[in-house]
Design a protein around this motif. Structure first.
Motif, PDB file in Angstrom:
ATOM      1  N   GLY A 227     -32.500 -50.126 -16.979  1.00 38.53           N
ATOM      2  CA  GLY A 227     -31.381 -49.230 -17.222  1.00 38.53           C
ATOM      3  C   GLY A 227     -31.084 -48.323 -16.057  1.00 38.53           C
ATOM      4  O   GLY A 227     -31.626 -48.483 -14.961  1.00 38.53           O
ATOM      5  N   LYS A 228     -30.197 -47.359 -16.325  1.00 44.87           N
ATOM      6  CA  LYS A 228     -29.853 -46.379 -15.300  1.00 44.87           C
ATOM      7  C   LYS A 228     -29.473 -45.066 -15.975  1.00 44.87           C
ATOM      8  O   LYS A 228     -28.921 -45.053 -17.081  1.00 44.87           O
ATOM      9  N   VAL A 229     -29.806 -43.970 -15.307  1.00 47.43           N
ATOM     10  CA  VAL A 229     -29.416 -42.643 -15.778  1.00 47.43           C
ATOM     11  C   VAL A 229     -28.008 -42.377 -15.265  1.00 47.43           C
ATOM     12  O   VAL A 229     -27.785 -42.376 -14.059  1.00 47.43           O
ATOM     13  N   GLU A 230     -27.073 -42.198 -16.180  1.00 44.27           N
ATOM     14  CA  GLU A 230     -25.696 -41.896 -15.773  1.00 44.27           C
ATOM     15  C   GLU A 230     -25.521 -40.415 -15.497  1.00 44.27           C
ATOM     16  O   GLU A 230     -24.810 -40.034 -14.576  1.00 44.27           O
TER      17      GLU A 230
ATOM     18  N   ARG B  33     -37.377 -32.815 -14.111  1.00 43.12           N
ATOM     19  CA  ARG B  33     -37.863 -33.864 -15.013  1.00 43.12           C
ATOM     20  C   ARG B  33     -36.892 -35.033 -15.124  1.00 43.12           C
ATOM     21  O   ARG B  33     -37.302 -36.153 -15.426  1.00 43.12           O
ATOM     22  N   ILE B  34     -35.629 -34.797 -14.873  1.00 44.97           N
ATOM     23  CA  ILE B  34     -34.654 -35.893 -14.919  1.00 44.97           C
ATOM     24  C   ILE B  34     -34.983 -36.908 -13.834  1.00 44.97           C
ATOM     25  O   ILE B  34     -34.960 -38.119 -14.076  1.00 44.97           O
ATOM     26  N   GLU B  35     -35.354 -36.426 -12.656  1.00 44.42           N
ATOM     27  CA  GLU B  35     -35.733 -37.339 -11.578  1.00 44.42           C
ATOM     28  C   GLU B  35     -37.077 -38.008 -11.852  1.00 44.42           C
ATOM     29  O   GLU B  35     -37.318 -39.121 -11.398  1.00 44.42           O
ATOM     30  N   VAL B  36     -37.929 -37.344 -12.607  1.00 42.28           N
ATOM     31  CA  VAL B  36     -39.225 -37.938 -12.961  1.00 42.28           C
ATOM     32  C   VAL B  36     -39.036 -39.123 -13.915  1.00 42.28           C
ATOM     33  O   VAL B  36     -39.716 -40.142 -13.788  1.00 42.28           O
ATOM     34  N   VAL B  37     -38.099 -39.013 -14.860  1.00 41.00           N
ATOM     35  CA  VAL B  37     -37.909 -40.101 -15.828  1.00 41.00           C
ATOM     36  C   VAL B  37     -36.968 -41.195 -15.330  1.00 41.00           C
ATOM     37  O   VAL B  37     -36.945 -42.285 -15.894  1.00 41.00           O
ATOM     38  N   ARG B  38     -36.209 -40.912 -14.257  1.00 43.33           N
ATOM     39  CA  ARG B  38     -35.267 -41.914 -13.737  1.00 43.33           C
ATOM     40  C   ARG B  38     -35.952 -43.267 -13.475  1.00 43.33           C
ATOM     41  O   ARG B  38     -35.464 -44.304 -13.929  1.00 43.33           O
ATOM     42  N   PRO B  39     -37.106 -43.314 -12.761  1.00 45.09           N
ATOM     43  CA  PRO B  39     -37.743 -44.613 -12.517  1.00 45.09           C
ATOM     44  C   PRO B  39     -38.230 -45.299 -13.796  1.00 45.09           C
ATOM     45  O   PRO B  39     -38.280 -46.530 -13.863  1.00 45.09           O
TER      46      PRO B  39
ATOM     47  N   LEU C 159     -29.947 -36.601 -21.493  1.00 42.97           N
ATOM     48  CA  LEU C 159     -29.622 -37.681 -20.560  1.00 42.97           C
ATOM     49  C   LEU C 159     -28.601 -38.584 -21.219  1.00 42.97           C
ATOM     50  O   LEU C 159     -28.664 -38.836 -22.424  1.00 42.97           O
ATOM     51  N   VAL C 160     -27.679 -39.094 -20.440  1.00 45.78           N
ATOM     52  CA  VAL C 160     -26.841 -40.210 -20.856  1.00 45.78           C
ATOM     53  C   VAL C 160     -27.331 -41.382 -20.026  1.00 45.78           C
ATOM     54  O   VAL C 160     -27.332 -41.319 -18.790  1.00 45.78           O
TER      55      VAL C 160
END
Length: 109
Positions: free
Chosen positions: A38-41, A25-31, A54-55
């Motif tokens: 923004g960007k996922v750190e 799910r982290i990769e799903v919300v990245r876009p 997520l940070v």
């Protein structure tokens, strides 16, 4: 750009869906974060009070609120929390600025 800690706890229905069809799910919300400028750190699944965190770096509080509202509207989380993060340097600046404030007194003093 501002930094935020986003934490969420999945509903039982969301966990059922993830067990039936596992996905990161982290990769799903990245876009989605990137569409807000923004960007996922970093992001992790975890055990405890929250299931995922997520940070992220986002342009402003409104962007963070927009993401939070979209997540809440999706219904997959039973609990979510957004925390504004500041750097160590910003914390020291705040301490210095706070030391110079006059007029505040603690209750009962």
């Amino acid at each position: 750009m501002a930094h935020f800690l986003l934490q969420g706890s999945y509903s039982p229905e969301a966990w059922k869906a993830l067990v039936n069809k596992p996905e990161n799910r982290i990769e799903v919300v990245r876009p989605v974060i990137e569409s807000l400028g923004g960007k996922v750190e970093s992001g992790y699944f975890c055990f405890g009070e929250y299931d995922v965190f997520l940070v992220v770096e986002l342009p402003d509080n409104v962007s963070a609120a927009a993401f939070s509202v979209a997540i809440a509207a999706g219904g997959a989380f039973k609990t979510q929390k957004t925390t504004i993060l500041i750097t160590s340097e910003e914390a020291v600046d705040a301490m210095k600025k706070g030391a110079g404030l006059s007029g505040y007194r603690a209750p009962g003093k």
